[in-house]
Design a protein around this motif. Structure first.
Motif, short mmCIF file in Angstrom:
data_model
loop_
_atom_site.label_atom_id
_atom_site.label_comp_id
_atom_site.label_asym_id
_atom_site.label_seq_id
_atom_site.Cartn_x
_atom_site.Cartn_y
_atom_site.Cartn_z
N PRO A 248 38.70 48.50 26.97
CA PRO A 248 37.45 48.59 27.74
C PRO A 248 36.75 47.24 27.89
O PRO A 248 35.76 47.15 28.61
CB PRO A 248 36.61 49.55 26.91
N VAL A 249 37.24 46.23 27.18
CA VAL A 249 36.61 44.91 27.26
C VAL A 249 37.61 43.87 26.75
O VAL A 249 38.45 44.17 25.90
CB VAL A 249 35.30 44.87 26.43
N ILE A 250 37.52 42.65 27.32
CA ILE A 250 38.44 41.59 26.91
C ILE A 250 37.65 40.34 26.54
O ILE A 250 36.62 40.03 27.17
CB ILE A 250 39.44 41.23 28.04
N MET A 251 38.13 39.62 25.52
CA MET A 251 37.58 38.29 25.23
C MET A 251 38.67 37.26 25.58
O MET A 251 39.83 37.45 25.23
CB MET A 251 37.20 38.19 23.75
N GLY A 252 38.30 36.19 26.28
CA GLY A 252 39.30 35.17 26.62
C GLY A 252 38.82 34.34 27.79
O GLY A 252 37.65 34.42 28.16
N ALA A 253 39.63 33.56 28.41
CA ALA A 253 41.03 33.32 28.16
C ALA A 253 41.25 31.87 27.75
O ALA A 253 42.19 31.24 28.14
CB ALA A 253 41.84 33.64 29.40
N TRP A 254 40.33 31.34 26.96
CA TRP A 254 40.34 30.01 26.37
C TRP A 254 40.14 28.87 27.37
O TRP A 254 39.16 28.16 27.32
CB TRP A 254 41.61 29.77 25.55
N ALA A 255 41.10 28.67 28.27
CA ALA A 255 40.99 27.55 29.21
C ALA A 255 40.19 27.96 30.44
O ALA A 255 40.22 29.12 30.84
CB ALA A 255 42.38 27.09 29.65
N SER A 256 39.50 27.00 31.04
CA SER A 256 38.72 27.32 32.24
C SER A 256 39.62 27.81 33.36
O SER A 256 39.34 28.82 34.01
CB SER A 256 37.94 26.09 32.70
N SER A 257 40.75 27.11 33.58
CA SER A 257 41.63 27.51 34.69
C SER A 257 42.14 28.93 34.48
O SER A 257 42.19 29.73 35.42
CB SER A 257 42.84 26.57 34.77
N ALA A 258 42.50 29.24 33.23
CA ALA A 258 43.03 30.56 32.92
C ALA A 258 41.93 31.61 33.10
O ALA A 258 42.15 32.67 33.69
CB ALA A 258 43.57 30.60 31.50
N THR A 259 40.72 31.28 32.65
CA THR A 259 39.60 32.22 32.73
C THR A 259 39.27 32.51 34.19
O THR A 259 39.08 33.67 34.59
CB THR A 259 38.37 31.63 32.01
N LEU A 260 39.21 31.45 35.00
CA LEU A 260 38.90 31.64 36.42
C LEU A 260 39.95 32.51 37.09
O LEU A 260 39.65 33.29 37.99
CB LEU A 260 38.80 30.28 37.11
N ALA A 261 41.20 32.39 36.64
CA ALA A 261 42.27 33.20 37.24
C ALA A 261 42.17 34.65 36.80
O ALA A 261 42.51 35.57 37.55
CB ALA A 261 43.63 32.63 36.85
N VAL A 262 41.68 34.88 35.60
CA VAL A 262 41.59 36.24 35.07
C VAL A 262 40.39 36.99 35.67
O VAL A 262 40.42 38.21 35.83
CB VAL A 262 41.50 36.20 33.52
N MET A 263 39.33 36.25 36.03
CA MET A 263 38.10 36.90 36.49
C MET A 263 38.28 37.92 37.62
O MET A 263 37.75 39.03 37.52
CB MET A 263 37.05 35.84 36.85
N PRO A 264 39.03 37.59 38.68
CA PRO A 264 39.20 38.60 39.74
C PRO A 264 39.90 39.86 39.25
O PRO A 264 39.61 40.96 39.73
CB PRO A 264 40.08 37.88 40.78
N VAL A 265 40.81 39.70 38.29
CA VAL A 265 41.52 40.87 37.75
C VAL A 265 40.52 41.78 37.03
O VAL A 265 40.58 43.01 37.14
CB VAL A 265 42.62 40.43 36.74
N MET A 266 39.58 41.18 36.32
CA MET A 266 38.58 41.96 35.60
C MET A 266 37.71 42.72 36.60
O MET A 266 37.41 43.89 36.41
CB MET A 266 37.69 41.04 34.76
N LYS A 267 37.36 42.01 37.66
CA LYS A 267 36.51 42.64 38.67
C LYS A 267 37.23 43.83 39.30
O LYS A 267 36.67 44.91 39.45
CB LYS A 267 36.15 41.60 39.73
N LYS A 268 38.49 43.62 39.64
CA LYS A 268 39.27 44.67 40.27
C LYS A 268 39.37 45.90 39.37
O LYS A 268 39.34 47.04 39.82
CB LYS A 268 40.68 44.14 40.58
N ASN A 269 39.49 45.64 38.08
CA ASN A 269 39.63 46.75 37.13
C ASN A 269 38.30 47.20 36.55
O ASN A 269 38.27 48.00 35.63
CB ASN A 269 40.57 46.35 36.00
N ALA A 270 37.21 46.60 37.05
CA ALA A 270 35.87 46.96 36.59
C ALA A 270 35.77 46.99 35.08
O ALA A 270 35.37 47.97 34.46
CB ALA A 270 35.45 48.32 37.18
#
Ligand SMILES: Nc1ncnc2c1ncn2[C@@H]1O[C@H](COP(=O)(O)OP(=O)(O)OP(=O)(O)O)[C@@H](O)[C@H]1O
Ligand SMILES: [Mg+2]
Lengths: 244, 290, 381
Positions: free
Chosen positions: C97-119
């Motif tokens: 139901p929640v994630i902590m991460g993804a350490w690097a800025s580039s990785a985090t920025l890439a993960v953000m849309p996935v989080m949004k899509k999965n609410a």
């Protein structure tokens, strides 16, 4: 075959089946070479002559059948161990080491000699046989002329002090003069060293003249064998190989 | 300006010599055995870690450790070749590629388990204070790295050019069947080549590891550079690998110094693309030379 | 081939059974994406270790909502593509139901849309690029600082106090490095300094001789270094080897001084300035006891590793998430997201509460390494 002949036999090949992948090339080939004998092997392009030589030297392995050498089975012995025990092959197309000098090529020929003190002696013998090689010692083998290359290939084979030489198409692509020189040399080797030779040749005249016994290989089958003199008179051979 | 160029060229030569050392082994293994050795980077990494283990944990003399580390990696290389590659002789290049990639992943993770992800530094027996030679600055570890690298390269070159074993290697490289017919035990030559290649990679790993830091994934960049060098110098070309390594090192140094350091790694790839477009068999032409 | 399929089937069933039989239908899962392999693995492991301490503590106190919490850790390798894979695994396979991460800025920025899509909400623990919270996403909360905040805080000190009049940057060539260069350059320029040179390096680069040669002839009086621990230490080591110690050197973004000293050596790190977030030697006032407790526990569990800010942020991150789950009263992504807005945690890394961009403001300071030991120079907030 009779008993006394068997005793003198240096190499015996029995019922070889062999090929590449699914394609069978040799069908139940048997052949014998007695000590001190020159045996000829005749056959057209693609008959399987080189394949047979490669199996005797161990480069290829047969599907079934056996090879005995000096009374021992060597069917599954490594190439380099066969070389060590005195079988040498002068490969079709020479296959010199092009980036090495003539001298280095020759010295590599004696790589298998356990007694390295013999090397200078063998080298002298080869240089004596082919003085041109002595002159060209430092030249890269890849830059030799065709005839010189064939001399170098034969010389390299001799450097291992062989008991049996397998010669594959010595005359291929050479001018008649060059062929003559090399054949003379081969005869001299035969006279001065106690060894046996298996000669593969498309030049049927030459092959039958050199050998005492000969075999005819056609699409992987031995179709004829016998004393070379008799085969030379065989009407069928005269017709299909000598064009007479 | 001139001193900066000089310093950059020297920086480049230091890096380039270790690129060359890594690439020489890779190119030999490819030329001789037709094996693209993706494990090469891990041999490099293991060299660094073995030296670290020997100096930092067992408190062995640094120079002894360098030698022992190289020998130990050679033993690893020998076992890998005998157990994994020898049974695949004559199989397609893809098969061996899969095996060496698998082995590389395995060794890297093993190192990660054993030594952990924390980077380590190899304790050196001398101080690394800068040495000022006129306008040029260097350190002992770099001078040492370059000298040992060149020493090793010369040694291997002599081995290949002068010794009987070396001639047998070259013969195998040039005409494998004829080498067999001359009585060369080609299997042994393969095992030796692979072992030697592993040792050279380990040497580069120890030396660069002494200058920089060591960590389990350090082989990734090393092998990438080695591939670039091998393509630059021509596959299987010994001299090509040495020149290629130095050229890559110096171009990187000058490129980073005078164009942009952000594109330092890109420089290697640009070189490769140019080479593949205009001289596909490498800078030094003939592919078949050893 | 058949054998292969067999093996794959077995492995799969083990994984599936393993998940089921761990019996954790009861446990509340929290996803974590950290680099566990590759050049950033050291830092990623620290985050996970800190997080594990928090997990243990929370579970020892009875968990949240009467359930235990369970961390599900995936290796993002600090790489955008790998981190997206990791996020998808956590969201789809583990249904966290929640994630902590993804350490690097580039990785985090890439993960953000996935989080949004999965609410599903993402708690950012270490990535400092401004873009993570600007423009803000309702699904992304950040407990670590960002480069804009750091730049603002440093402005008062960088040129006036520390004397960085002609600064050179050596920064990782990624979102993180570029963000630091942007905002710290502003801090330099606003106070009359100049940026004489900016040198970017690829992540994992080891040889800095070319850049340092350039800096040595550029007239720079200071170098601002932005990278991961080992790269930054490598740069420090090489500044010393090239005789550049007269130039002031500052390492940004909370690289631990102990690690620099260990990796670069005492001589090479003498005088190096370090921009810190959480540090063991200078806890914020009022946090001393809690800080010591955390460090003792960490050292007991991971004896061979110095405690660093990554561990502290990992620890705080899980505490913030646990707190939010309690407030939400359900392990439900949307409710957790809403709860995070109101969550306040008196953390090791600062008084954590989120502003209108979902950004918290951790403590930061600058220290100097002297004879291998860090000395506090100034607290920034
Ligand atoms: N490595 C190989 N792989 C597959 N087929 C081969 C291979 N070598 C030879 N052959 C095939 O085996 C057959 C016999 O070839 P081989 O070389 O033994 O003939 P040959 O009698 O020596 O002919 P030539 O007189 O032309 O040299 C040919 O059809 C050839 O195409
Ligand atoms: Mg033939």
């Amino acid at each position: 075959m009779t008993e006394p002949r068997e005793k003198l036999e240096l190499l015996t090949v029995r019922d070889l089946d062999a090929g590449y992948g699914d394609a069978q090339i040799l069908w139940g080939v048997s052949l014998g070479i007695a000590q001190g004998e020159i045996v000829g092997l005749l056959g057209g392009n693609g008959a399987g002559k080189t394949t047979l030589l490669n199996i005797i030297s161990g480069l290829n392995s047969p599907k079934t059948g056996s090879i005995h050498y000096l009374g021992e089975e060597i069917t599954h012995v490594n190439t380099y161990n066969r070389v060590r025990s005195g079988i040498t092959q002068i490969p079709e197309g020479r296959q010199l080491f092009p980036g090495l000098t003539v001298r280095q090529n020759l010295l590599l020929g004696s790589f298998s000699l356990a007694d390295k003190s013999r090397v200078p002696e063998e080298l002298d013998f080869v240089f004596d046989l082919f003085p041109i090689l002595s002159e060209r010692q430092k030249q890269l083998a890849g830059t030799l002329s065709g005839g010189e290359q064939q001399m170098c290939a034969l010389g390299r084979g001799l450097m291992s002090n062989p008991k049996l030489i397998l010669v594959d198409e010595l005359s291929l692509g050479l001018a008649p003069v060059a062929v003559e020189r090399i054949v003379e040399a081969l005869k001299k080797v035969y006279r001065e060293k106690s060894l046996s030779i298996l000669v593969v040749e498309q030049d049927v005249h030459l092959c039958l003249e050199l050998s005492t016994t000969a075999y005819v290989l056609e699409t992987g089958h031995i179709v004829k064998q016998g004393p070379s003199e008799e085969l030379a008179k065989d009407p069928q051979i005269r017709k299909s190989y000598l064009g007479i | 300006m001139l001193t900066e160029v000089l310093q950059q060229v020297i920086n480049g030569l230091v890096m380039g010599s270790t690129y060359a050392l890594t690439a020489v082994g890779l190119t030999m293994i490819f030329g001789m055995m037709r094996v693209v050795n993706f494990t090469h980077g891990e041999f490099y990494m293991l060299g660094g870690f073995f030296a670290f283990q020997l100096t930092a944990s067992l408190h062995l003399n640094y120079y002894v450790s360098v030698v022992v580390a190289i020998l130990a990696v050679m033993a690893v290389g020998f076992v890998c070749e005998r157990v994994l590659l020898a049974p695949l002789r004559g199989k397609s290049i893809d098969t061996t590629v899969l095996v060496t990639i698998g082995l590389s992943i395995f060794l890297q993770n093993l190192a990660l388990l054993w030594w952990g992800p924390t980077p380590k530094s190899i304790p050196l027996p001398f101080s690394n204070t800068p040495l000022q030679w006129g306008p040029v600055v260097l350190t002992w570890s770099r001078i040492l790295a370059v000298s040992i690298t060149f020493g090793l390269i010369v040694l291997v070159h002599l081995l290949i050019q002068k010794s009987l074993l070396g001639k047998a290697m070259r013969a195998t490289f040039q005409e494998k069947d004829a080498a067999l017919l001359a009585g060369v035990d080609v299997e042994r030559i393969y095992a030796f080549t692979f072992t030697l290649g592993a040792g050279l990679a380990a040497g580069a790993g120890v030396l660069l590891g002494s200058i920089f830091l060591i960590y389990p994934s350090m082989g990734n960049i090393a092998i990438l550079k080695a591939f670039i060098v091998v393509i630059l110098g021509g596959m299987g070309n010994f001299i090509g690998a040495i020149c290629g390594g130095l050229i890559l090192g110096v171009t990187e140094g000058l490129g980073a110094g005078f164009v942009s350091s952000g594109y330092k790694d890109a420089i290697g790839f640009v070189l490769v693309i140019l080479i593949l477009m205009f001289r596909p068999s490498g800078l030094f032409g003939k592919a078949r030379r050893l | 081939m058949k054998g292969m399929i067999g093996i794959v089937v077995i492995v799969f069933s083990l994984v599936v059974l393993g998940c089921g039989s761990a019996g954790a239908q009861e446990a509340i899962k929290i996803g974590i994406i950290e680099p566990l392999t590759g050049p950033a693995a050291y830092d990623g492991q620290s985050v996970v270790e800190g997080a594990r301490l928090a997990e243990e503590e929370i579970n020892a106190r009875g968990g949240v909502l009467g359930k235990q919490i369970r961390l599900v850790v995936e290796d993002g390798k600090a790489d955008p593509a790998e981190s997206v894979n990791a996020a998808e695994k956590l969201l789809v396979r583990d249904q966290v139901p929640v994630i902590m991460g993804a350490w690097a800025s580039s990785a985090t920025l890439a993960v953000m849309p996935v989080m949004k899509k999965n609410a599903t909400p993402l708690l950012v623990e270490t990535a400092t690029s401004l873009k993570v919270t600007d423009p803000p996403s309702e699904w992304v909360y950040r407990i670590c600082s960002n480069s804009a905040i750091d730049g603002q805080l440093m402005e008062k000190y960088l040129v006036p106090t520390l004397g960085f009049k002609k600064a050179a940057f050596m920064a990782a060539n990624n979102d993180f490095g570029r963000a630091v260069v942007t905002f710290w350059s502003e801090a330099v320029k606003k106070k009359g300094g100049t940026v004489v040179l900016t040198e970017y390096h690829a992540p994992g680069e080891i040889n800095f001789a070319p850049s340092l040669t350039k800096i040595s002839t550029s007239g720079a009086d200071s170098i601002i270094i932005t990278s991961d621990i080992q790269t930054a230490s490598n740069i420090i080591k090489q500044t010393y080897e090239m005789g550049l110690t007269k130039i002031k050197r500052l390492v940004t973004n909370g690289i631990p001084s102990e690690a620099i000293v260990k990796l670069a050596g005492v001589e090479a790190s003498e005088g190096v300035l370090v921009h810190n977030y959480w540090v063991p030697f200078a806890p914020p006032k009022g946090q001393e006891a809690k800080n010591k407790q955390f460090m003792d526990k960490y050292t007991a569990k991971y004896p061979n590793k110095p405690v660093d800010k990554y561990a502290a942020f990992g620890y705080d991150g899980i505490r913030v998430i646990a707190q939010a789950i309690v407030t939400a009263r359900a392990a439900d992504p949307v409710k957790i997201k809403e709860a995070l807005k109101k969550t306040k945690v008196d953390g090791l890394t600062g008084n954590i509460q989120f502003d209108d961009k979902n950004q918290a403001r951790p403590y930061s300071s600058v220290s100097r390494i002297e004879k291998g030991k860090p000395k506090l120079v100034v607290r920034l907030n």
